[in-house]
Design an enzyme around this catalytic site. Sequence first.
Site, PDB file in Angstrom:
ATOM      1  CE1 TYR A   1      45.355  35.578  33.072  1.00 51.88           C
ATOM      2  CE2 TYR A   1      43.046  36.054  32.656  1.00 51.88           C
ATOM      3  CZ  TYR A   1      44.049  35.632  33.511  1.00 51.88           C
ATOM      4  OH  TYR A   1      43.729  35.256  34.786  1.00 51.88           O
TER       5      TYR A   1
ATOM      6  CE  LYS B   1      41.794  54.358  35.364  1.00 53.98           C
ATOM      7  NZ  LYS B   1      43.108  54.178  34.728  1.00 53.98           N
TER       8      LYS B   1
ATOM      9  CG  ASN C   1      60.542  29.139  38.537  1.00 55.16           C
ATOM     10  OD1 ASN C   1      59.730  28.388  38.013  1.00 55.16           O
ATOM     11  ND2 ASN C   1      60.685  30.410  38.171  1.00 55.16           N
TER      12      ASN C   1
ATOM     13  CB  THR D   1      40.672  29.340  36.322  1.00 53.83           C
ATOM     14  OG1 THR D   1      39.917  30.555  36.245  1.00 53.83           O
ATOM     15  CG2 THR D   1      40.926  28.850  34.901  1.00 53.83           C
TER      16      THR D   1
ATOM     17  CD1 TRP E   1      37.581  30.992  45.279  1.00 54.82           C
ATOM     18  CD2 TRP E   1      39.291  29.969  46.308  1.00 54.82           C
ATOM     19  NE1 TRP E   1      37.405  29.639  45.131  1.00 54.82           N
ATOM     20  CE2 TRP E   1      38.432  28.985  45.748  1.00 54.82           C
ATOM     21  CE3 TRP E   1      40.428  29.569  46.992  1.00 54.82           C
ATOM     22  CZ2 TRP E   1      38.698  27.620  45.866  1.00 54.82           C
ATOM     23  CZ3 TRP E   1      40.698  28.211  47.107  1.00 54.82           C
ATOM     24  CH2 TRP E   1      39.826  27.246  46.557  1.00 54.82           C
TER      25      TRP E   1
ATOM     26  CE1 TYR F   1      45.141  31.443  34.553  1.00 55.91           C
ATOM     27  CE2 TYR F   1      42.830  32.078  34.441  1.00 55.91           C
ATOM     28  CZ  TYR F   1      43.903  31.568  35.152  1.00 55.91           C
ATOM     29  OH  TYR F   1      43.739  31.190  36.462  1.00 55.91           O
TER      30      TYR F   1
ATOM     31  CE1 TYR G   1      42.028  43.693  32.391  1.00 58.06           C
ATOM     32  CE2 TYR G   1      39.869  44.257  31.537  1.00 58.06           C
ATOM     33  CZ  TYR G   1      40.673  43.812  32.571  1.00 58.06           C
ATOM     34  OH  TYR G   1      40.111  43.483  33.777  1.00 58.06           O
TER      35      TYR G   1
END
Length: 386
Positions: free
Chosen positions: A101, A247, A72, A135, A211, A181, A327
């Site tokens: 996030y 959803k 890690n 990202t 991706w 994020y 969320y």
Amino acid sequence: MARVDLDGKPIEPMTICMIGAGGFIGSHLCEKLMAETPHRVLALDVYSDKIRHLLEPESLPWAGRIQFHRLNIKHDSRLEGLIKMADLTINLAAICTPADYNTRPLDTIYSNFIDALPVVKYCSENNKRLIHFSTCEVYGKTIGSFLPKDSPLREDPAYYLLKEDASPCIFGSIEKQRWSYACAKQLIERLIYAEGAENGLEFTIVRPFNWIGPRMDFIPGIDGPSEGVPRVLACFSNALLRREQLKLVDGGQSQRTFIYIKDAIEAVLLMIENPQRANGQIFNVGNPNNEVTVRQLAEMMTQIYSKVSEEAALDVPTIDVSSKEFYGEGYDDSDKRIPDMTIINRQLGWNPKTSLWDLLEATLTYQHRTYAEAIKKAVSRPVASS
């Protein structure tokens, strides 16, 4: 016959330190490197399930060219030594699950910024090249999203096409923790860019645009945590596998593009083997031809999954939910994410090939098979007597 780069120069075998090699992207990149190149990989990750087929048995043709190191990067003194042993470091490690996030913003910021700092530091101090995975979320919202809903300018590419060297990065207010994020990812990009400018770090930054493919994360309880909300395509896959309604958050009006993992990995290999063309560059890697609304994606996936599974779709396959309900408080989103491909096309001559239908069919076929095998195993497992 010797392999050559885009300028016709022979490609020398190299050692690559790949952080996050055991994940979705890492597993496909390791496969490509083992099957098609002479390069050596030091594969770093906490888990090795998705690359086990590359590590065992020892009779594999690439045996000896891939070594797995279970670590890690948060707290392991071996990290700098492994980076020193390599010619190139590829950092794929991140927390990139949208629900986190909002609900785990501290973990998200630490994972995507603080934990990446030593990697950048060791590469810079030891003069090692770095390919860092960022990202498409660093772009945040489009300029067009701030225009009136009926404005014709919303259809003008100048207001929504995302360009590495020109588009602003626009985030929501601080209480919208969904941007934790994107903000952490943007800050590590700025740090890497500054290391390049001030200390000569050779770097390439990759901005992936959704991706998709086999082994993507995740089917809860099968190849990922039992709880949690994965990204949109995995959410829909999970619902289809369990015969539940898909959803649609806030009506599924957001627009996204999707690219097949094998197309994207072709682009990464070009970056690895063409440092003169890739160093100092930020690359969008996506497929602007595969653009759909989330609602259209749900409809397409429902149709494809019926074909793959040979099961009729539910009578009412989708249900609308609010972003707050799905969320939690503080969620926000970007309206549209369409990559401009000018820079990657100019530098690497790369363009994606696979259609949205074909990539969804390949992914859902794999997931249907994996899920069926997992259920079969669970059913055949002996029950312990009380």
